[in-house]
Design a protein around this motif. Structure first.
Motif, PDB file in Angstrom:
ATOM      1  N   ASP A   9       0.858  -1.269  -0.136  1.00 35.03           N
ATOM      2  CA  ASP A   9       0.209  -0.121   0.036  1.00 35.03           C
ATOM      3  C   ASP A   9       0.814   1.301   0.020  1.00 35.03           C
ATOM      4  N   GLY A  10       2.167   1.411  -0.696  1.00 34.24           N
ATOM      5  CA  GLY A  10       2.857   2.435  -0.722  1.00 34.24           C
ATOM      6  C   GLY A  10       3.774   2.737   0.106  1.00 34.24           C
ATOM      7  N   ARG A  11       4.104   1.608   0.957  1.00 34.68           N
ATOM      8  CA  ARG A  11       4.729   1.776   2.094  1.00 34.68           C
ATOM      9  C   ARG A  11       5.783   0.437   2.129  1.00 34.68           C
ATOM     10  N   ALA A  12       7.066   0.613   2.691  1.00 35.87           N
ATOM     11  CA  ALA A  12       7.897  -0.301   2.735  1.00 35.87           C
ATOM     12  C   ALA A  12       7.546  -1.418   4.108  1.00 35.87           C
ATOM     13  N   PRO A  13       7.572  -2.647   3.792  1.00 39.82           N
ATOM     14  CA  PRO A  13       7.131  -3.673   4.810  1.00 39.82           C
ATOM     15  C   PRO A  13       8.022  -3.404   6.179  1.00 39.82           C
ATOM     16  N   ARG A  14       7.492  -3.546   7.224  1.00 44.06           N
ATOM     17  CA  ARG A  14       8.024  -3.343   8.727  1.00 44.06           C
ATOM     18  C   ARG A  14       8.513  -4.375   9.141  1.00 44.06           C
ATOM     19  N   THR A  15       9.391  -4.226  10.007  1.00 46.78           N
ATOM     20  CA  THR A  15      10.360  -5.251  10.807  1.00 46.78           C
ATOM     21  C   THR A  15       9.204  -6.227  11.133  1.00 46.78           C
ATOM     22  N   GLY A  16       9.438  -7.642  10.971  1.00 42.18           N
ATOM     23  CA  GLY A  16       8.652  -8.749  11.297  1.00 42.18           C
ATOM     24  C   GLY A  16       7.408  -9.000  10.502  1.00 42.18           C
ATOM     25  N   GLU A  17       7.253  -7.968   9.513  1.00 41.68           N
ATOM     26  CA  GLU A  17       5.899  -8.136   8.846  1.00 41.68           C
ATOM     27  C   GLU A  17       6.140  -9.166   7.658  1.00 41.68           C
ATOM     28  N   THR A  18       5.274  -9.827   7.231  1.00 42.69           N
ATOM     29  CA  THR A  18       5.205 -10.994   6.242  1.00 42.69           C
ATOM     30  C   THR A  18       5.442 -10.413   4.804  1.00 42.69           C
ATOM     31  N   TRP A  19       6.497 -10.784   4.145  1.00 45.37           N
ATOM     32  CA  TRP A  19       6.585 -10.105   2.532  1.00 45.37           C
ATOM     33  C   TRP A  19       6.639 -11.191   1.647  1.00 45.37           C
ATOM     34  N   LYS A  20       5.711 -11.260   0.754  1.00 53.23           N
ATOM     35  CA  LYS A  20       5.603 -12.101  -0.408  1.00 53.23           C
ATOM     36  C   LYS A  20       5.788 -11.696  -1.725  1.00 53.23           C
ATOM     37  N   ASN A  21       6.573 -12.062  -2.618  1.00 53.52           N
ATOM     38  CA  ASN A  21       6.619 -11.705  -4.032  1.00 53.52           C
ATOM     39  C   ASN A  21       6.327 -12.764  -5.081  1.00 53.52           C
ATOM     40  N   PRO A  22       4.921 -12.966  -5.228  1.00 51.91           N
ATOM     41  CA  PRO A  22       4.530 -13.875  -5.942  1.00 51.91           C
ATOM     42  C   PRO A  22       5.150 -13.611  -7.740  1.00 51.91           C
ATOM     43  N   HIS A  23       5.280 -12.469  -7.962  1.00 53.42           N
ATOM     44  CA  HIS A  23       5.812 -12.170  -9.549  1.00 53.42           C
ATOM     45  C   HIS A  23       7.601 -12.832  -9.603  1.00 53.42           C
ATOM     46  N   LEU A  24       8.038 -12.585  -8.540  1.00 53.57           N
ATOM     47  CA  LEU A  24       9.428 -13.252  -8.472  1.00 53.57           C
ATOM     48  C   LEU A  24       9.422 -14.517  -8.464  1.00 53.57           C
ATOM     49  N   ALA A  25       8.648 -15.198  -7.612  1.00 53.14           N
ATOM     50  CA  ALA A  25       8.272 -16.800  -7.688  1.00 53.14           C
ATOM     51  C   ALA A  25       8.095 -17.160  -9.165  1.00 53.14           C
ATOM     52  N   ASN A  26       7.067 -16.618  -9.672  1.00 53.90           N
ATOM     53  CA  ASN A  26       7.014 -16.898 -11.225  1.00 53.90           C
ATOM     54  C   ASN A  26       8.193 -16.897 -12.433  1.00 53.90           C
ATOM     55  N   THR A  27       8.864 -15.929 -11.888  1.00 50.68           N
ATOM     56  CA  THR A  27      10.191 -15.523 -12.588  1.00 50.68           C
ATOM     57  C   THR A  27      11.182 -16.684 -12.292  1.00 50.68           C
ATOM     58  N   LEU A  28      11.514 -16.916 -11.275  1.00 50.25           N
ATOM     59  CA  LEU A  28      12.370 -18.086 -10.894  1.00 50.25           C
ATOM     60  C   LEU A  28      11.936 -19.280 -11.152  1.00 50.25           C
ATOM     61  N   GLN A  29      10.534 -19.473 -11.238  1.00 50.82           N
ATOM     62  CA  GLN A  29       9.994 -20.829 -11.755  1.00 50.82           C
ATOM     63  C   GLN A  29      10.439 -20.984 -13.420  1.00 50.82           C
ATOM     64  N   ALA A  30      10.271 -19.834 -14.046  1.00 52.28           N
ATOM     65  CA  ALA A  30      10.559 -19.746 -15.389  1.00 52.28           C
ATOM     66  C   ALA A  30      11.883 -20.040 -15.547  1.00 52.28           C
ATOM     67  N   ILE A  31      12.899 -19.596 -14.933  1.00 57.80           N
ATOM     68  CA  ILE A  31      14.326 -19.938 -14.878  1.00 57.80           C
ATOM     69  C   ILE A  31      14.662 -21.447 -14.618  1.00 57.80           C
ATOM     70  N   ALA A  32      14.082 -21.855 -13.591  1.00 58.33           N
ATOM     71  CA  ALA A  32      14.061 -23.091 -13.123  1.00 58.33           C
ATOM     72  C   ALA A  32      13.541 -24.399 -14.394  1.00 58.33           C
ATOM     73  N   ASP A  33      12.541 -23.736 -14.876  1.00 57.01           N
ATOM     74  CA  ASP A  33      12.028 -24.800 -15.856  1.00 57.01           C
ATOM     75  C   ASP A  33      12.876 -24.667 -17.358  1.00 57.01           C
ATOM     76  N   GLY A  34      13.112 -23.381 -17.798  1.00 58.83           N
ATOM     77  CA  GLY A  34      13.635 -23.035 -18.850  1.00 58.83           C
ATOM     78  C   GLY A  34      15.280 -22.824 -19.146  1.00 58.83           C
ATOM     79  N   GLY A  35      15.830 -22.583 -17.862  1.00 59.52           N
ATOM     80  CA  GLY A  35      17.156 -22.447 -18.026  1.00 59.52           C
ATOM     81  C   GLY A  35      17.640 -21.182 -18.014  1.00 59.52           C
ATOM     82  N   ARG A  36      18.986 -21.031 -18.349  1.00 59.75           N
ATOM     83  CA  ARG A  36      19.600 -19.586 -18.468  1.00 59.75           C
ATOM     84  C   ARG A  36      18.856 -18.868 -19.707  1.00 59.75           C
ATOM     85  N   ASP A  37      18.492 -19.430 -20.715  1.00 58.89           N
ATOM     86  CA  ASP A  37      18.070 -18.679 -21.979  1.00 58.89           C
ATOM     87  C   ASP A  37      16.571 -18.170 -21.757  1.00 58.89           C
ATOM     88  N   ALA A  38      15.914 -18.967 -20.398  1.00 56.77           N
ATOM     89  CA  ALA A  38      14.452 -18.240 -20.383  1.00 56.77           C
ATOM     90  C   ALA A  38      14.544 -16.824 -19.596  1.00 56.77           C
TER      91      ALA A  38
END
Length: 569
Positions: free
Chosen positions: A202-231
């Motif tokens: 909501d426009g601010r940084a996560p606070r100490t101890g607050e849970t942070w998720k990054n589903p977009h990065l999860a998808n990017t890393l999964q694409a790299i895991a599946d497709g290798g360097r060229d992905a």
């Protein structure tokens, strides 16, 4: 750095949880905030406890130290985006127990081929901006992962990336130092497209101890895991990056991504009192640590004592001399090869060392001449496995969280490493298309009699070679243990001539920053010698280290100024 964190972390007068100072520890290591870590089989030291545990889990499951380093680095890109991520570059040194030798990798990216010096001049710029599209260079970290894995990996890349993907989807609590720097970055970077949507709550940084998720990065890393360097470099991710910059006044293209290659390089070394310190050659600044040690070797620092006026004065003067050469000679060797062998030679150090006076601080320093030579945020981690492989790896987005440019749906920020170029034709580090900028991030490794002894690093811009040298002085000259060597108060000299930006020459001797813990008598003596001494919170770097235990297994240490952990099994 957050002042309350510094209060916990600084030197001999550091305030510990129990209210005692480090000097009150019964072991006698007056600067150590905690004990070294010992383990018989494997060890990991990173700037985040969860990343350290991931590295250990990988090695417990049969992975090599390289597998563990990749898995930890991927997790740190999620958990510590204030210092690194797959939008940045990577450098590594690996000790291979099979061949009994060191291997170096320069995983840095190049400037966009469509961007020219004339374009900066057309815009009326004298320096490359720190944020936005103009300082962005090709990210080399993912290439570095696959190059290292191709030689030294045992588990699949999908297995190595799985822990980071899981934490990105399920979330993790944000640690204290990271939350502090994240909060500082949000106001500066929120103007750039994609940042607020992907790196704030909501426009601010996560606070100490607050849970942070990054589903977009999860998808990017999964694409790299599946497709290798060229992905990453030739697939949908690269096309998304190219389209994003084309739509936002940028120059990084799909073609720049597709053309990227890192390179294996031979580490270079100098011997300091029987120990060989190994660094990577330029485009990085690692050989500055070698030059500093060569200049200090003639002096009996042990006799002077840690924290003495002589210790601090000699270190600062040696740093000034090394950094004058750093500003003149360190650049992309494909464009401006440096006379590395001469720069790190003992003969050259003896000649340059004549400029050091025990009585007065140097105010101006010129680099060595051709006739003599003939020729702001990072993560560092180190791992060691049961077979004896050791990895020294450093990775960064450069200044803080990078450029602020976060392509839609990818979950990472592109680095602003191009800020390190000089907008002046003819300078070794002048901007040119397809060129690697001067690099601050440097891994280090030490051997003794041809055998591995220490894998370590000290992250933090220009502090890095200063930190590399200081750690070895603490271990070799001042007899500290591995944890104490990192916790002892540090020296940072600021104000040398720089290889980046307008490269303004030092004319006033610069500034000496001293962490809490140096005697006031030393401060007064330095002032009498002409040094300008000041107090500064936080610019002293971040240290991780693994040492070979002479009795078998490993010794680990982690930076008390950050959120990290050294652990083994």
């Amino acid at each position: 750095m957050h002042k309350t964190i510094l209060t916990i972390a600084l030197g001999a007068v550091a305030v510990l949880a129990a209210g005692a100072s480090a000097a009150d520890r019964i072991t006698g290591q007056s600067f150590a905030t905690r004990s070294e870590v010992y383990a018989p089989h494997a060890m990991a030291a990173t700037s985040h406890p969860l990343a350290t545990q991931i590295a250990l889990d990988v090695m417990k499951a049969g992975g090599s130290a390289v597998d563990a380093a990749i898995a930890a680095n991927a997790a740190l890109g999620l958990m510590e985006p204030t210092g690194n991520g797959i939008g940045g570059d990577l450098f590594a040194i690996v000790w291979d127990p099979k061949t009994q030798r060191l291997h170096g990798y320069n995983g840095s990216g190049r400037s966009p081929k469509s961007l020219t010096l004339a374009e900066f001049q057309r815009r009326g710029l004298t320096d490359i901006p720190p944020h936005g599209p103009l300082p962005v260079t090709v990210p080399g970290a993912v290439d570095g992962w696959f190059a290292l894995h191709g030689r030294f990996g045992r588990r699949s890349m999908a297995q190595n990336l799985a822990p980071a993907i899981r934490y990105a989807r399920d979330g993790h609590p944000v640690h204290e130092t990271i939350a502090y720097y994240w909060d500082r970055s949000v106001p500066r970077l929120s103007q750039w497209p994609g940042f607020s949507e992907q790196f704030t709550i909501d426009g601010r940084a996560p606070r100490t101890g607050e849970t942070w998720k990054n589903p977009h990065l999860a998808n990017t890393l999964q694409a790299i895991a599946d497709g290798g360097r060229d992905a990453f470099y030739k697939g949908r991710i690269a096309r998304t990056i190219g389209d994003y910059f084309a739509a936002n006044d940028g120059f990084l293209s799909y073609g720049d991504m597709a053309a990227h290659t890192g390179e294996w390089v031979d580490p270079v070394s100098t011997n300091y009192r029987g120990y060989d310190l190994w660094e990577l050659p330029p485009s990085g600044q690692g050989i500055a640590a070698l030059q500093i040690l060569n200049l200090l070797e003639p002096y009996d620092l042990k006799a002077f004592g840690f924290g003495s006026p002589e210790h601090v004065h000699l270190f600062v003067e040696a740093k000034k001399l090394a950094f004058a050469d750093r500003a003149r000679w360190y650049a992309d060797p494909d464009f401006h090869p440096a006379p590395v062998a001469k720069l790190v030679s003992k003969d050259y150090a003896r000649e340059r060392g004549k400029l050091i006076s025990m009585e007065r601080a140097l105010r101006e320093v010129q680099p060595g001449t051709p006739g003599q030579l003939d020729e702001g945020d990072t993560i560092y981690l180190t791992t060691a496995d049961a077979d004896g492989m050791m990895v020294s790896l450093i990775q960064s987005n450069y200044r803080g969280m990078g450029s602020g440019m976060a392509p839609p749906g990818l979950g990472f920020i592109l680095q602003d490493r191009g800020e390190q170029f000089v907008l002046k034709a003819g300078h070794p580090n002048s901007f040119e298309p397809g060129k690697r900028p001067f690099h601050t991030i440097i891994p280090a490794f030490v051997t003794k009699d041809g055998k591995p002894w220490l894998s370590y690093g000290v992250m933090g811009g220009a502090m890095q070679p200063q930190g590399h040298a200081q750690i070895l002085l603490n271990l070799i000259d001042f007899g500290m243990n591995l944890q104490e060597a990192g916790d002892a108060p540090r020296i940072q000299h600021d104000g040398s001539t720089e290889p980046a930006g307008q490269a303004t020459a030092m004319s006033d001797g610069g500034e000496v920053d001293l962490e809490t813990g140096f005697p006031y008598g030393t401060v007064r003596a330095l002032m009498r010698k002409g040094h300008s001494v000041r107090f500064a919170d936080g610019p002293y770097g971040g240290y991780q280290a693994i040492m070979v235990n002479p009795h078998g297994g490993w010794i680990g240490a982690s930076e008390s100024r950050k959120d990290g952990q050294a652990a083994g099994y």
